[in-house]
Design an enzyme around this catalytic site. Structure first.
Site, mmCIF file in Angstrom:
data_model
loop_
_atom_site.group_PDB
_atom_site.id
_atom_site.type_symbol
_atom_site.label_atom_id
_atom_site.label_comp_id
_atom_site.label_asym_id
_atom_site.label_seq_id
_atom_site.Cartn_x
_atom_site.Cartn_y
_atom_site.Cartn_z
ATOM 1 N N GLN A 25 -1.275 11.792 -0.964
ATOM 2 C CA GLN A 25 -2.318 12.276 -0.538
ATOM 3 C C GLN A 25 -3.106 13.546 -1.014
ATOM 4 O OE1 GLN A 25 -4.520 11.030 2.055
ATOM 5 N NE2 GLN A 25 -3.134 9.417 2.392
ATOM 6 N N SER A 26 -2.797 13.237 -2.480
ATOM 7 C CA SER A 26 -3.126 14.464 -3.611
ATOM 8 C C SER A 26 -4.786 14.637 -3.365
ATOM 9 C CB SER A 26 -2.730 14.156 -4.657
ATOM 10 O OG SER A 26 -3.382 15.019 -5.688
#
Length: 127
Positions: free
Chosen positions: A23-24
């Site tokens: 989920q960068s």
């Protein structure tokens, strides 16, 4: 990111590769900005063991990344630890070069000397 993508364009690259967590925010921003500039985004995303061969879906940052047409490569945290980010970036780079692409590698978080300039200018803009 602004300076890194400008460097990619100046060098005649047609694609970018970066790496981060599943989920960068950096990966999402890179994918969307790259696509807006006509660069093909490739994201190496760390996930948990047992999830690397499964479709991660469209939750969170994966939705805009996929809408932006990013190619996503999943690796486990163990693979990331064993190979390191530079090696993983190099593996995808070799694959893209074999496809006659001209990739530009962006480290985790855009953290390199050139990427630092964006942070420095941000602080100046706050004044």
């Amino acid at each position: 990111l602004e300076f890194l993508l400008a460097d990619a364009l100046e060098k005649g690259c047609d694609s970018v590769i970066t790496i981060g967590g599943i989920q960068s925010n950096h990966a999402r921003a890179t994918a969307m900005a790259a696509r807006l500039l006509g660069l093909e985004p490739h994201l190496i995303l760390r996930t948990t063991l047992g999830q690397e061969d499964k479709d991660p879906g469209l939750v969170g940052n994966l939705l805009p990344e996929r809408l932006g047409g990013a190619e996503i490569y999943l690796v486990t945290k163990n693979e990331y630890g064993a190979h390191g980010s530079d090696s993983l970036l190099g593996m995808v780079e070799e694959r893209l070069i074999a496809q006659n692409k001209r990739p530009y590698k962006i480290p985790v978080g855009g953290s390199n000397p050139l990427g630092t300039w964006g942070y420095l200018l941000f602080v100046d803009e706050l004044r």
